[in-house]
Design a protein around this motif. Structure first.
Motif, PDB file in Angstrom:
ATOM      1  N   THR A   1      28.719  14.720 -93.490  1.00 13.50           N
ATOM      2  CA  THR A   1      29.063  14.164 -92.176  1.00 13.50           C
ATOM      3  C   THR A   1      28.280  12.896 -91.899  1.00 13.50           C
ATOM      4  OG1 THR A   1      29.651  16.324 -91.253  1.00 13.50           O
ATOM      5  CG2 THR A   1      29.053  14.594 -89.686  1.00 13.50           C
ATOM      6  N   LYS A   2      26.971  12.932 -92.137  1.00 11.99           N
ATOM      7  CA  LYS A   2      26.135  11.747 -91.867  1.00 11.99           C
ATOM      8  C   LYS A   2      26.481  10.599 -92.810  1.00 11.99           C
ATOM      9  CE  LYS A   2      21.444  10.027 -91.237  1.00 11.99           C
ATOM     10  NZ  LYS A   2      21.761   8.735 -91.877  1.00 11.99           N
ATOM     11  N   ALA A   3      26.618  10.916 -94.110  1.00 11.65           N
ATOM     12  CA  ALA A   3      26.878   9.863 -95.089  1.00 11.65           C
ATOM     13  C   ALA A   3      28.199   9.154 -94.808  1.00 11.65           C
ATOM     14  CB  ALA A   3      26.879  10.455 -96.497  1.00 11.65           C
ATOM     15  N   VAL A   4      29.243   9.925 -94.510  1.00  5.84           N
ATOM     16  CA  VAL A   4      30.563   9.333 -94.255  1.00  5.84           C
ATOM     17  C   VAL A   4      30.574   8.606 -92.906  1.00  5.84           C
ATOM     18  CG1 VAL A   4      33.008   9.836 -93.874  1.00  5.84           C
ATOM     19  CG2 VAL A   4      31.773  11.005 -95.701  1.00  5.84           C
ATOM     20  N   THR A   5      29.943   9.202 -91.901  1.00  8.13           N
ATOM     21  CA  THR A   5      29.877   8.551 -90.585  1.00  8.13           C
ATOM     22  C   THR A   5      29.194   7.198 -90.678  1.00  8.13           C
ATOM     23  OG1 THR A   5      29.843  10.671 -89.397  1.00  8.13           O
ATOM     24  CG2 THR A   5      29.008   8.743 -88.221  1.00  8.13           C
ATOM     25  N   ASP A   6      28.067   7.141 -91.349  1.00 12.83           N
ATOM     26  CA  ASP A   6      27.346   5.874 -91.497  1.00 12.83           C
ATOM     27  C   ASP A   6      28.207   4.831 -92.202  1.00 12.83           C
ATOM     28  OD1 ASP A   6      25.193   7.053 -90.278  1.00 12.83           O
ATOM     29  OD2 ASP A   6      24.008   7.308 -92.113  1.00 12.83           O
ATOM     30  N   LEU A   7      28.951   5.260 -93.218  1.00  3.02           N
ATOM     31  CA  LEU A   7      29.785   4.330 -93.976  1.00  3.02           C
ATOM     32  C   LEU A   7      30.951   3.822 -93.135  1.00  3.02           C
ATOM     33  CD1 LEU A   7      29.905   3.106 -96.833  1.00  3.02           C
ATOM     34  CD2 LEU A   7      31.507   4.928 -97.445  1.00  3.02           C
ATOM     35  N   ILE A   8      31.544   4.704 -92.332  1.00  2.00           N
ATOM     36  CA  ILE A   8      32.643   4.297 -91.456  1.00  2.00           C
ATOM     37  C   ILE A   8      32.162   3.276 -90.429  1.00  2.00           C
ATOM     38  CG2 ILE A   8      34.166   5.082 -89.588  1.00  2.00           C
ATOM     39  CD1 ILE A   8      34.625   7.643 -91.172  1.00  2.00           C
ATOM     40  N   LEU A   9      30.997   3.527 -89.831  1.00  2.00           N
ATOM     41  CA  LEU A   9      30.464   2.609 -88.832  1.00  2.00           C
ATOM     42  C   LEU A   9      30.140   1.251 -89.441  1.00  2.00           C
ATOM     43  CD1 LEU A   9      28.124   5.047 -86.856  1.00  2.00           C
ATOM     44  CD2 LEU A   9      30.324   4.113 -86.108  1.00  2.00           C
ATOM     45  N   GLU A  10      29.780   1.245 -90.708  1.00  2.00           N
ATOM     46  CA  GLU A  10      29.455  -0.019 -91.371  1.00  2.00           C
ATOM     47  C   GLU A  10      30.703  -0.774 -91.825  1.00  2.00           C
ATOM     48  OE1 GLU A  10      27.419  -1.631 -95.537  1.00  2.00           O
ATOM     49  OE2 GLU A  10      27.156   0.478 -94.937  1.00  2.00           O
ATOM     50  N   LYS A  11      31.645  -0.061 -92.463  1.00  7.90           N
ATOM     51  CA  LYS A  11      32.797  -0.716 -93.098  1.00  7.90           C
ATOM     52  C   LYS A  11      34.018  -0.836 -92.180  1.00  7.90           C
ATOM     53  CE  LYS A  11      30.714  -0.902 -97.170  1.00  7.90           C
ATOM     54  NZ  LYS A  11      30.350  -2.187 -97.825  1.00  7.90           N
ATOM     55  N   LYS A  12      34.125   0.004 -91.185  1.00  4.97           N
ATOM     56  CA  LYS A  12      35.209  -0.024 -90.190  1.00  4.97           C
ATOM     57  C   LYS A  12      36.618   0.084 -90.792  1.00  4.97           C
ATOM     58  CE  LYS A  12      32.661  -2.507 -86.617  1.00  4.97           C
ATOM     59  NZ  LYS A  12      32.659  -3.639 -85.654  1.00  4.97           N
ATOM     60  N   PRO A  13      36.971   1.242 -91.324  1.00 10.63           N
ATOM     61  CA  PRO A  13      38.357   1.440 -91.786  1.00 10.63           C
ATOM     62  C   PRO A  13      39.305   1.588 -90.606  1.00 10.63           C
ATOM     63  CG  PRO A  13      37.135   3.486 -91.932  1.00 10.63           C
ATOM     64  CD  PRO A  13      36.138   2.433 -91.534  1.00 10.63           C
ATOM     65  N   GLU A  14      40.572   1.254 -90.837  1.00 11.13           N
ATOM     66  CA  GLU A  14      41.569   1.356 -89.774  1.00 11.13           C
ATOM     67  C   GLU A  14      42.128   2.764 -89.660  1.00 11.13           C
ATOM     68  OE1 GLU A  14      45.616  -1.010 -88.316  1.00 11.13           O
ATOM     69  OE2 GLU A  14      44.480  -1.675 -90.057  1.00 11.13           O
ATOM     70  N   ILE A  15      42.322   3.432 -90.804  1.00  8.31           N
ATOM     71  CA  ILE A  15      42.877   4.781 -90.851  1.00  8.31           C
ATOM     72  C   ILE A  15      42.031   5.614 -91.804  1.00  8.31           C
ATOM     73  CG2 ILE A  15      44.863   6.175 -91.578  1.00  8.31           C
ATOM     74  CD1 ILE A  15      46.640   3.784 -90.793  1.00  8.31           C
ATOM     75  N   VAL A  16      41.725   6.844 -91.417  1.00 12.30           N
ATOM     76  CA  VAL A  16      40.960   7.760 -92.260  1.00 12.30           C
ATOM     77  C   VAL A  16      41.729   9.070 -92.385  1.00 12.30           C
ATOM     78  CG1 VAL A  16      38.821   9.083 -92.514  1.00 12.30           C
ATOM     79  CG2 VAL A  16      38.742   6.748 -91.615  1.00 12.30           C
ATOM     80  N   LEU A  17      42.006   9.475 -93.631  1.00 14.26           N
ATOM     81  CA  LEU A  17      42.737  10.707 -93.899  1.00 14.26           C
ATOM     82  C   LEU A  17      41.808  11.724 -94.548  1.00 14.26           C
ATOM     83  CD1 LEU A  17      46.006   9.174 -95.441  1.00 14.26           C
ATOM     84  CD2 LEU A  17      45.489   9.634 -93.030  1.00 14.26           C
ATOM     85  N   VAL A  18      41.892  12.963 -94.080  1.00 15.47           N
ATOM     86  CA  VAL A  18      41.057  14.042 -94.590  1.00 15.47           C
ATOM     87  C   VAL A  18      41.952  15.243 -94.888  1.00 15.47           C
ATOM     88  CG1 VAL A  18      39.009  15.469 -94.176  1.00 15.47           C
ATOM     89  CG2 VAL A  18      39.199  13.219 -93.074  1.00 15.47           C
ATOM     90  N   GLY A  19      41.693  15.952 -95.949  1.00 14.90           N
ATOM     91  CA  GLY A  19      42.451  17.161 -96.248  1.00 14.90           C
ATOM     92  C   GLY A  19      42.133  18.262 -95.250  1.00 14.90           C
TER      93      GLY A  19
END
Length: 341
Positions: free
Chosen positions: A92-110
């Motif tokens: 959760t922390k690793a992905v959250t930090d990466l999203i806040l840094e890179k700013k993807p438009e759409i995120v898909l999760v299984g």
């Protein structure tokens, strides 16, 4: 159409690309990741954006490099010793930090047990909406909104949900719903290794033991042939007949909710809105009327064969081949025919 609550004013133009949060278990990439890559590629092509997979783990270079054969533009490899095994807090922390840094438009999760664990936590931390258990994703090109469709009210209607003013737009997608990406010998993208900032005291749970699946445990999402039974079986003895047919075909047995609720078979075999979503080559529905809740979990099967005594059963409206008759007469004849072949 439902709109997610707006939590903040953001610059939508600063968000880009389609992300798939990949999943691997003990060095094996989960099938849902390949399915999400297939769907993500379609969305990325429509938006003319990049498709990026995020995969967390440690010493899983083979898994990471294999993803490049499925048409992705980049793989972010979150490599850390604390991510060797699944960790809710760590991922959760690793992905959250990466999203806040890179700013993807759409995120898909299984929408697996692991995906359902981390997706709402990530969405909560980054302040965006999350549409759970999607069965269809489309793009509205007028403003690049993703139209996220999921069953609602017990599967009696389909709701399309949008997130117009928050980013990223996040969805969890049921395993078995989307078509898998095609493997290619050609490598399209690249791998970027990222070492996330994680500390041992962040991980509040400790892995004590890994218990492998028993050989006889069902894996419906991977099955190419499924023989399913419903209320029309009348008793649990009917599944003995179905299993004999499934064994002859090299398939698995499944059930409707009615059969599970009657105590005739374990819930792990349940297919439908409240069970597993499957996409086999052949789905043989035996004594299943065809309620919409069940159809939601198997209507993407390549070929549906229905066996039912009721000629007016709804299942006959969706099946490719229908047999009106007593399953206790039809199935033994099918088995006999297979034995002769």
């Amino acid at each position: 159409m439902v709109r997610a609550k707006v939590n903040q004013d953001i610059d939508l133009t600063s968000y880009h690309d389609i992300w798939v949060i990949g999943e691997q278990r003990e060095g094996k990439t989960h099938t849902v990741t390949i399915e999400l890559i297939g769907e993500g590629r379609k969305l990325a092509d429509k938006l003319k954006k990049k498709l990026i997979v995020v995969l967390a783990g440690n010493n899983i270079e083979n898994n990471v490099n294999e993803l490049l054969h499925y048409g992705v533009d980049k793989v972010y490899y979150l490599k850390h010793e604390l991510l060797k095994h699944f960790s809710t807090e760590g991922i959760t922390k690793a992905v959250t930090d990466l999203i806040l840094e890179k700013k993807p438009e759409i995120v898909l999760v299984g929408a697996t047990s692991l995906g359902r664990d981390i997706a709402p936590r990530i969405a909560g931390r980054i302040g965006t909406g999350l549409t759970a258990d999607c069965t269809s994703l489309e793009i509205d090109l007028t403003d690049n909104k993703i139209l996220q469709t999921r069953p609602a009210f017990g599967g009696n209607l389909m709701a399309t949900i949008i997130c117009p003013k928050n980013r990223p737009q996040m969805s969890t997608v049921r395993p078995g719903v989307m078509e898998k990406a095609k493997y290619s010998e050609e490598i399209r993208g690249e791998v970027e290794e990222i070492i996330p900032f994680l500390e041992t005291n962040l991980i509040r749970t400790k892995l004590l033991q890994i218990i492998p699946l028993k050989k006889n445990e069902v894996n419906l999402t991977e099955a190419q042939i499924i023989v399913a039974g419903g209320r029309g079986l009348k008793s649990e003895k009917g599944f003995t007949v179905l299993k004999e047919l499934a064994d002859k075909l090299g398939g698995e047995i499944a059930a409707s909710r009615a059969a599970v609720d009657s105590g005739w078979i374990d819930p792990h075999h349940q297919v439908g809105q409240t069970g597993t979503t499957v996409r086999p080559v052949i789905y043989i529905a035996c004594g299943i009327s065809g309620a919409i809740q069940h159809l939601a979990g198997m209507n993407e099967s390549k070929y549906i064969i229905a066996i039912n005594k009721d000629i007016n059963a709804p299942i006959f409206k969706v099946c490719d081949y229908g047999i009106v008759g007593d399953l206790y007469e039809v199935i033994p004849n099918m088995i006999k025919w297979l034995e002769n072949k």
